[in-house]
Design a protein around this motif. Structure first.
Motif, PDB file in Angstrom:
ATOM      1  N   CYS A 101      52.689 -39.721 -36.880  1.00 56.89           N
ATOM      2  CA  CYS A 101      53.205 -39.348 -35.564  1.00 56.89           C
ATOM      3  C   CYS A 101      52.559 -38.043 -35.127  1.00 56.89           C
ATOM      4  CB  CYS A 101      54.726 -39.192 -35.587  1.00 56.89           C
ATOM      5  SG  CYS A 101      55.459 -38.830 -33.978  1.00 56.89           S
ATOM      6  N   VAL A 102      52.151 -37.987 -33.857  1.00 60.00           N
ATOM      7  CA  VAL A 102      51.569 -36.791 -33.254  1.00 60.00           C
ATOM      8  C   VAL A 102      52.361 -36.455 -31.997  1.00 60.00           C
ATOM      9  CG1 VAL A 102      49.498 -35.707 -32.333  1.00 60.00           C
ATOM     10  CG2 VAL A 102      49.281 -37.540 -34.052  1.00 60.00           C
ATOM     11  N   VAL A 103      52.724 -35.197 -31.838  1.00 69.98           N
ATOM     12  CA  VAL A 103      53.391 -34.720 -30.621  1.00 69.98           C
ATOM     13  C   VAL A 103      52.584 -33.543 -30.070  1.00 69.98           C
ATOM     14  CG1 VAL A 103      55.516 -33.839 -29.591  1.00 69.98           C
ATOM     15  CG2 VAL A 103      55.642 -35.397 -31.552  1.00 69.98           C
ATOM     16  N   VAL A 104      52.291 -33.578 -28.782  1.00 73.00           N
ATOM     17  CA  VAL A 104      51.510 -32.521 -28.141  1.00 73.00           C
ATOM     18  C   VAL A 104      52.300 -31.974 -26.964  1.00 73.00           C
ATOM     19  CG1 VAL A 104      49.349 -31.956 -26.971  1.00 73.00           C
ATOM     20  CG2 VAL A 104      49.357 -33.648 -28.832  1.00 73.00           C
ATOM     21  N   VAL A 105      52.402 -30.642 -26.896  1.00 71.36           N
ATOM     22  CA  VAL A 105      53.062 -29.955 -25.785  1.00 71.36           C
ATOM     23  C   VAL A 105      52.047 -29.051 -25.118  1.00 71.36           C
ATOM     24  CG1 VAL A 105      55.027 -28.540 -25.074  1.00 71.36           C
ATOM     25  CG2 VAL A 105      55.212 -29.983 -27.121  1.00 71.36           C
ATOM     26  N   ALA A 106      51.873 -29.213 -23.818  1.00 66.12           N
ATOM     27  CA  ALA A 106      50.877 -28.450 -23.082  1.00 66.12           C
ATOM     28  C   ALA A 106      51.525 -27.648 -21.974  1.00 66.12           C
ATOM     29  CB  ALA A 106      49.817 -29.384 -22.478  1.00 66.12           C
ATOM     30  N   GLY A 107      51.090 -26.421 -21.810  1.00 70.87           N
ATOM     31  CA  GLY A 107      51.503 -25.650 -20.656  1.00 70.87           C
ATOM     32  C   GLY A 107      50.951 -26.294 -19.388  1.00 70.87           C
ATOM     33  N   VAL A 123      51.360 -27.917 -37.734  1.00 68.20           N
ATOM     34  CA  VAL A 123      51.687 -27.383 -36.406  1.00 68.20           C
ATOM     35  C   VAL A 123      50.631 -26.355 -36.051  1.00 68.20           C
ATOM     36  CG1 VAL A 123      53.404 -26.237 -34.964  1.00 68.20           C
ATOM     37  CG2 VAL A 123      54.149 -27.739 -36.824  1.00 68.20           C
ATOM     38  N   ARG A 124      49.959 -26.553 -34.924  1.00 67.12           N
ATOM     39  CA  ARG A 124      48.910 -25.623 -34.493  1.00 67.12           C
ATOM     40  C   ARG A 124      49.160 -25.199 -33.054  1.00 67.12           C
ATOM     41  NH1 ARG A 124      43.604 -28.653 -37.151  1.00 67.12           N
ATOM     42  NH2 ARG A 124      44.131 -28.165 -39.309  1.00 67.12           N
ATOM     43  N   LEU A 125      49.128 -23.909 -32.833  1.00 65.06           N
ATOM     44  CA  LEU A 125      49.285 -23.331 -31.507  1.00 65.06           C
ATOM     45  C   LEU A 125      47.904 -22.913 -31.006  1.00 65.06           C
ATOM     46  CD1 LEU A 125      51.036 -22.201 -29.178  1.00 65.06           C
ATOM     47  CD2 LEU A 125      51.223 -20.075 -30.511  1.00 65.06           C
ATOM     48  N   VAL A 126      47.490 -23.464 -29.881  1.00 64.00           N
ATOM     49  CA  VAL A 126      46.190 -23.155 -29.290  1.00 64.00           C
ATOM     50  C   VAL A 126      46.430 -22.320 -28.036  1.00 64.00           C
ATOM     51  CG1 VAL A 126      44.009 -24.087 -28.434  1.00 64.00           C
ATOM     52  CG2 VAL A 126      45.330 -25.370 -30.137  1.00 64.00           C
ATOM     53  N   ARG A 127      45.832 -21.153 -27.980  1.00 66.26           N
ATOM     54  CA  ARG A 127      46.031 -20.263 -26.840  1.00 66.26           C
ATOM     55  C   ARG A 127      45.003 -20.534 -25.749  1.00 66.26           C
ATOM     56  NH1 ARG A 127      46.201 -17.381 -31.582  1.00 66.26           N
ATOM     57  NH2 ARG A 127      48.270 -16.609 -32.193  1.00 66.26           N
ATOM     58  N   GLY A 128      45.268 -19.982 -24.586  1.00 66.85           N
ATOM     59  CA  GLY A 128      44.383 -20.205 -23.451  1.00 66.85           C
ATOM     60  C   GLY A 128      42.981 -19.680 -23.651  1.00 66.85           C
ATOM     61  N   SER A 131      48.683 -22.569 -22.797  1.00 63.11           N
ATOM     62  CA  SER A 131      48.904 -22.819 -24.219  1.00 63.11           C
ATOM     63  C   SER A 131      49.026 -24.315 -24.503  1.00 63.11           C
ATOM     64  CB  SER A 131      50.173 -22.111 -24.701  1.00 63.11           C
ATOM     65  OG  SER A 131      50.066 -20.712 -24.586  1.00 63.11           O
ATOM     66  N   LEU A 132      48.741 -24.657 -25.753  1.00 61.85           N
ATOM     67  CA  LEU A 132      48.871 -26.030 -26.236  1.00 61.85           C
ATOM     68  C   LEU A 132      49.429 -25.976 -27.646  1.00 61.85           C
ATOM     69  CD1 LEU A 132      47.856 -29.059 -25.415  1.00 61.85           C
ATOM     70  CD2 LEU A 132      46.111 -28.620 -27.143  1.00 61.85           C
ATOM     71  N   LEU A 133      50.392 -26.836 -27.944  1.00 61.07           N
ATOM     72  CA  LEU A 133      50.949 -26.906 -29.284  1.00 61.07           C
ATOM     73  C   LEU A 133      50.848 -28.342 -29.789  1.00 61.07           C
ATOM     74  CD1 LEU A 133      53.765 -24.990 -30.848  1.00 61.07           C
ATOM     75  CD2 LEU A 133      53.912 -27.475 -31.029  1.00 61.07           C
ATOM     76  N   VAL A 134      50.288 -28.499 -30.991  1.00 60.41           N
ATOM     77  CA  VAL A 134      50.098 -29.818 -31.586  1.00 60.41           C
ATOM     78  C   VAL A 134      50.879 -29.887 -32.889  1.00 60.41           C
ATOM     79  CG1 VAL A 134      48.429 -31.461 -32.518  1.00 60.41           C
ATOM     80  CG2 VAL A 134      47.796 -29.996 -30.584  1.00 60.41           C
ATOM     81  N   MET A 135      51.698 -30.929 -33.034  1.00 64.73           N
ATOM     82  CA  MET A 135      52.421 -31.186 -34.280  1.00 64.73           C
ATOM     83  C   MET A 135      52.068 -32.586 -34.764  1.00 64.73           C
ATOM     84  SD  MET A 135      56.288 -29.738 -33.614  1.00 64.73           S
ATOM     85  CE  MET A 135      56.726 -30.919 -32.352  1.00 64.73           C
TER      86      MET A 135
END
Length: 337
Positions: free
Chosen positions: A327-333, A242-247, A282-286
């Motif tokens: 499996c990859v899940v991506v959540v983007a602001g 799990v990686r959180l990428v900031r703006g 923000s972006l979060l990748v799992m």
């Protein structure tokens, strides 16, 4: 949520890809005219993989009131993407509908290509009643891609998202091993999210732990977005990434507690949540361990700026280990794209 993937390396796979996508479109209750567009676009995507690509794959992902078809490969990439969108463009002298035709047939279209590395193309169709993703009201967009282990027809990895009031919960699960039993373990874990979407990540994992004792077990990551607080809370058990990428481009790895859901309580370990600010950029990748961790957000910001489903497909296609469920899940602001 379920999905399907197909390696595309020969002409026979083009027909199989069309059948796979058309079946998913019908199951999504898309109109017959849209099913035809899905099938035709998938044929073109798969044909391109056979003609031009290395290690090509078609991924079909049903989602909330939408259907995503993703084509991804490991090369050679497209040197001039804008030119490739022009009608009639071909490097082999053939005249299919081309990428421009796929873009016109889809409700949404996205492409990412790195010359010398590979290409990922997303074609999306939405239900007639929905013009925007249902998660948009939470200020996020969610995309995913998955594939089963070679030789398996069911994927032991799964994911889901659920909403309640001002809370959006997104989860990822990797059932131990492969095949139907691993898939059953993952789906059982994800059912706990649907049953109590507003419960805290710790409570959700505890419920999974209790429910999955008779089953094979799984590793799980749960993230929860709070609109009013502008935060994301993470809690995980096992070896998911799990990686959180900031703006501003900085990034942080969110670390799970060692263990297996369904067996964790026996070891005395307790999953520990972490909370971080969530911004529009923000972006979060799992992803599960079927995808290599050998990618760096700072080095691939050009890829991460695309639609979350494109990003998920690119990571799966480029960094998938090709020997395990993935499996990859991506959540983007909503400010990221």
């Amino acid at each position: 949520m379920t999905g399907a993937a197909l390696a595309v390396t020969s002409p026979v796979h083009v027909t199989q890809a069309r059948q796979l996508a058309a079946r998913a479109a019908r199951q999504a209750e898309l109109p017959d005219t849209v099913v035809e567009r899905v099938a035709l676009a998938t044929v073109e995507l798969a044909t391109n993989l056979v003609k031009y690509a290395t290690d090509g794959m078609i991924v079909v992902m049903p989602g909330p009131e939408r259907l995503d078809v993703i084509a991804t490969d490991r090369g050679p990439g497209i040197e001039h993407v804008p030119e490739s969108m022009r009608d009639g463009f071909s490097t082999t002298g053939t005249l299919g509908i081309g990428l421009g035709g796929i873009r016109r047939m889809a409700d949404e279209f996205d492409i990412y290509s790195s010359y010398g590395e590979g290409t990922t193309v997303l074609a999306r169709w939405r239900s007639a009643a929905r013009e925007e993703a249902p998660d948009a009201e939470f200020g996020v967009a969610v995309g995913a891609a998955l594939s089963p282990a070679p030789g398996e027809t069911s994927c032991g990895d799964s994911w889901t998202s659920a909403r309640c009031d001002e809370v959006l919960t997104v989860a990822l699960s990797d059932g131990l091993g492969h095949g139907p039993e691993a898939a059953a373990a993952s789906l059982a874990a994800m059912e706990q999210i649907a049953a109590a979407p507003a419960a805290s990540p710790v409570e959700l994992i505890s419920a999974m732990d209790a429910d999955m004792r008779p089953r094979r077990g799984a590793t799980v990551a749960v993230v929860q977005f709070h609109v009013a607080k502008a935060t994301v809370t993470f809690c995980g058990v096992g070896n998911t990434t799990v990686r959180l990428v900031r703006g501003d481009g900085s990034h942080e790895a969110l670390v799970s507690t060692p263990g297996i859901v369904g067996r964790r309580q026996r070891s005395g370990r307790r999953a520990m949540p972490v909370t971080r600010p969530w911004e529009a950029q923000s972006l979060l990748v799992m992803h599960t361990d079927g995808v290599s961790e050998r990618w760096t957000p700072a080095d691939r910001r050009d890829a991460l700026d695309h639609d979350p489903a494109t990003v998920a497909g690119w990571l799966l296609g480029t960094y998938g280990r090709n020997r395990d469920d993935a499996c990859v899940v991506v959540v983007a602001g909503r400010g990221t794209r």
